[in-house]
Scaffold this active site. Structure first.
Site, PDB file in Angstrom:
ATOM      1  N   SER A 664       0.842  -1.196   0.000  1.00 34.78           N
ATOM      2  CA  SER A 664       0.000   0.000   0.000  1.00 34.78           C
ATOM      3  C   SER A 664       0.880   1.251   0.000  1.00 34.78           C
ATOM      4  CB  SER A 664      -0.959  -0.044   1.187  1.00 34.78           C
ATOM      5  OG  SER A 664      -1.967   0.918   1.065  1.00 34.78           O
ATOM      6  N   ASP A 737      -8.973  -4.912  -6.001  1.00 35.98           N
ATOM      7  CA  ASP A 737      -8.639  -3.908  -4.991  1.00 35.98           C
ATOM      8  C   ASP A 737      -9.565  -2.702  -5.126  1.00 35.98           C
ATOM      9  OD1 ASP A 737      -7.522  -2.153  -3.209  1.00 35.98           O
ATOM     10  OD2 ASP A 737      -5.480  -2.290  -4.004  1.00 35.98           O
ATOM     11  N   HIS A 771      -7.412  -5.497  -1.496  1.00 36.51           N
ATOM     12  CA  HIS A 771      -6.210  -4.748  -1.124  1.00 36.51           C
ATOM     13  C   HIS A 771      -5.210  -5.631  -0.382  1.00 36.51           C
ATOM     14  CE1 HIS A 771      -3.889  -1.170  -0.628  1.00 36.51           C
ATOM     15  NE2 HIS A 771      -3.921  -1.227   0.689  1.00 36.51           N
TER      16      HIS A 771
END
Length: 799
Positions: A664, A737, A771
């Site tokens: 991330s 995601d 994610h």
């Protein structure tokens, strides 16, 4: 000759098929890595405050791609599974044991075979356990009678979890309030074959600055689906009779909350017009007061579509509605005095209002906050409370002990939110006569559970009693040296015994009861280390300094067979964090006494493959919150360089064999390090955002828009700087995601940019993953990809 040519062609075809299979199939790392990954999680205990029993819960179910392959819908900013009107829990509880502290008795709850439990909630008298479970066609409620040891599912009732579900027990210990699926007799809207009209949006003079959202409504059909799936029916369940009745009307409710005396219901209902640019929580909303039977008594506030909230701001009207927990039925809410805009200069930012006669009364102002309202915590002493405010420009939090209708206040918390060394912890709460949570307040004394326990000497969670007037303290419990022991809660009415979660480097999490008077301990569990001896990694917390003098730290894992003097390849795993000053940036809550688990595609697998691994390496970005990111690149690169230099000076690593990885915002960091330095040999970036022009209204802690700081946005966008990335970069991303800003296009475009500039790169898109990666097949494949990539370009032992 012809036969030879045919044989050659067949051989080439076979080689092609083998290569194609290798490229398209899911792969696994070596067998010992798979063995570690497949070890199931240990059970855990769920304690009940001030009660002498706990529930032991176990989850051994493995998540596979089949689980992720269920149909998903994305509407109004939410992803859910339409088959069950909610998001499928891929890690449900399978078994529950009841553990008594009085006699050590442990009994297994007699539940249906194969039940998949999402959540549980005990009645206030602790006789009934509400159990929410899931099947392929819906979410169900069952009641377990802990005295009779019998389970009964409520028939003809399916729960709606599209906007999150919260069960509430009534004070009579017999009834529950919840939201059920409201689709009885309703037909699912049919998707039109031909679009009904073009998609048209228009704006004129409205300044609407919003972060990047996904799964928004796109057309009229989506709006119909939103209404179909998100509409709920409030119901009151009778746990004794096993039936239910509907109260109120169908609606799209994001929450209902019983008044402390159960005579009223506070309701938040989502209304039209829906937006195609904002998620549901920004839609128009009606705050209502119902009686216990579901009749609307009054509308407390009508909130419009909130599309003009400034970045970092709040809605300017009434917000944060809640019941006053000391009273039977009084309401509180907050209103902004600065128009909701943090840039406006005002004497007071918010005001707190109290509505004492909820049916026909008018609210009165009871308190003003100089900074933004952060929350309120009510005392077990009548009319007393702690009010918190927060200054976003300094990250400063203050807590004031106050009393209704009195001006004097006592400052009891005054610190930077990043100052973990001076964080007092969480106040201990108890239930009132109305079964509401109030912080325990006897005389001038309160109790704090500090589950972090960070200090310059190390991490030592504790429980202490504090006098709020003279600031004197009495330490009741502190973690032992060589252990990470976290106090959970009191388990008796006398405030003497507490439950403790205990672990260290060699022993996994277990639990015991600690007597704060005698110091005696009674162990409740004896979970054993599930990992083989060869997987027990040496670990230590290392401390080092950045070139500008900032204190840094990280958790260093080494291969079990490592010997001093042997230089190892290094993997750095990190995630940047923002701070306003160097003193808080240098603080650490890391500990070597935490038991090492291998969860998901962890960087710790590299240590099993012969690498040194520096996990959670400090990457502090320090400065004024408005402009702190101007030096993001310099501070990030210097932090990574400091870690490499320190471990090189210690003779542990080869500085020419360093790989950096992150997930991330950590992936964003990785790409920037490679684009702006040559200190790492290769990188792995997972689920990141690399083109900041695609997040133009801010990202992470960045407050400025792209148009206010164009040069900065371009400077820190690895996509824009792709020609500067010379080291090999592995990009991994979940295809589904839907995290704000990190949609898969970010990885696809960076890969295309790298390829277009002749770089060495590899892109792995994981089907069905979001994610974070959940399926066994995906995580094992990611572990293999990571080991192979750094094996080729960091360790350089695999060609």
């Amino acid at each position: 000759m012809r036969r030879t040519m045919i044989e050659i062609l067949l051989l080439l075809l076979l080689v092609s098929l083998i290569l194609t299979a290798a490229e398209t199939g899911y792969e696994e790392p070596e067998a010992k890595m798979v063995e570690i990954y497949d070890i199931p999680p240990l059970p855990y205990l769920q304690f009940v405050k001030f009660e002498e029993f706990a529930l032991e819960k176990s989850n051994t179910r493995e998540i596979t791609l089949k689980d992720l392959a269920r149909e998903e819908l994305g509407l109004a900013g939410e992803k859910f599974h339409p088959d069950i009107n909610g998001y499928y829990d891929n890690s449900p509880v399978a078994d529950i044991n009841y553990i008594s502290f009085k006699d050590g008795q442990r009994r297994k709850l007699q539940l249906p075979s194969g039940i998949e439990i999402r959540t549980t909630l005990l009645s206030w008298d602790r006789q009934y356990l509400a159990i929410v479970s899931q099947r392929e066609d819906g979410i169900y409620l069952g009641i377990y009678d802990l005295r009779k040891e019998k389970y009964k599912e409520i028939e003809h009732l399916k729960l709606n979890d599209t906007l999150g579900m919260e069960l509430q027990w009534y004070n009579d210990n017999r009834h529950l309030l919840l939201l059920a699926v409201a689709g009885q007799g309703a037909e699912k809207p049919e998707k039109p074959i031909v679009p009904e009209k073009p998609i048209i949006e228009e704006t004129s003079g409205i300044t609407s600055q919003t972060r990047t959202y996904t799964n928004l409504l796109k057309n009229a059909y989506d709006e119909q689906l939103f209404a179909y799936y998100f509409t709920s029916q409030p119901v009151k369940v009778d746990a004794v009779k096993g039936n239910f009745k509907r109260i109120g009307k169908n609606g799209i409710y994001n929450w209902l909350e019983l008044s402390p005396d159960n005579e009223y219901i506070l309701v938040s209902e989502i209304e039209k017009p829906y937006s195609r640019e904002l998620p549901w929580h920004r839609f128009p909303r009606s705050y209502q007061l119902w009686n216990a039977e579901g009749k609307k008594l009054r509308i407390l506030h009508e909130r419009p579509l909130t599309e003009e909230i400034p970045i970092g701001g709040v809605y300017s009207g009434a917000r944060n509605f809640e019941w006053q927990p000391q009273k039977g039925a009084e309401l509180l809410w907050v209103e902004a005095l600065d128009g909701g805009n943090p840039q406006n200069k005002v004497e007071f930012r918010d005001r707190l209002l109290l509505l004492e006669d909820v049916v026909i009364g008018e609210a009165r102002e009871i308190l003003l906050t100089e900074k933004r309202y952060r929350g309120i915590d009510w005392s077990s002493q009548e009319d007393r409370f702690i009010i918190y405010d927060y200054d976003r420009d300094t990250y400063w939090l203050r807590g004031w002990l106050a009393q209704l209708d009195r001006e004097e206040k006592i400052l009891i918390e005054d610190r930077n939110i990043r100052d973990i060394y001076n964080n007092p912890g969480d106040l201990v709460h108890k239930r009132s006569a109305y079964n509401q949570e109030l912080f325990l307040h006897e005389g001038d004394n309160v109790w704090f559970l500090n589950r972090t326990g960070a200090s310059p000497e190390g991490k030592f969670p504790y429980l202490k009693k504090v006098n709020l007037t003279d600031k004197s303290e009495e330490l009741l419990f502190r973690s032992r040296e060589g252990f990470l022991e976290t106090p959970v809660c009191f388990v008796d009415k006398d405030l003497r015994k507490i439950a403790v979660n205990s672990q260290n480097h060699d022993n996994p999490r277990n639990y015991y009861i600690y007597d704060t008077v005698t110091g005696e301990s009674i162990w409740l569990t004896d979970y054993q280390d599930p990992y083989p001896e060869w997987a027990k990694l040496p670990k230590e917390i290392i401390h080092y300094k950045r070139a500008d003098g900032i204190e840094l730290s990280g958790t260093l894992y080494l291969p079990k067979e490592w010997q001093p003097g042997e230089r190892l390849p290094l993997v750095i795993n990190a995630y940047p964090e923002e701070y306003t000053d160097s003193s808080t940036a240098g603080q650490s809550d890391k500990t070597a006494d935490r038991f090492t688990y291998f969860g998901g595609a962890s960087s710790r697998y590299f240590a099993l493959a012969g690498y040194a691994v520096l996990a959670d390496a400090s990457i502090p970005i320090i400065g004024d919150p408005e402009t702190v990111n101007e030096t993001f690149i310099e501070q990030t690169v210097n932090s990574v360089k400091a870690a490499i230099d320190h471990l090189n000076e210690q003779g542990i690593i080869d500085p020419q064999q360093v790989g950096i990885m992150g997930h991330s915002y950590g992936a964003f960091m990785v790409a920037n390090v490679l684009a702006n330095s040559d200190i790492c040999a290769a990188g792995i970036a997972r689920s990141g955002a690399y083109n900041r022009t695609l997040t133009p209204f801010g990202f992470q802690s960045e407050r400025r828009t792209f148009w206010e700081a164009k040069d900065f946005y371009l400077k820190v966008s690895p996509f824009i700087q792709a020609e500067k990335i010379k080291q090999p970069l592995l990009l991994i991303h979940g295809e589904a995601d839907d995290n704000s800003g990190t949609f898969p296009l970010q990885t696809r475009r960076l890969y295309a940019a790298l390829k277009g500039n002749g770089a060495t790169a590899r892109m792995v898109i994981l089907p069905l993953e979001h994610h974070g990666y959940m399926a066994r097949e995906s995580n094992l494949h990611v572990i293999k990809e990571m080991l192979d990539w750094f094996g080729r370009y960091v360790k350089k032992s695999e060609k």
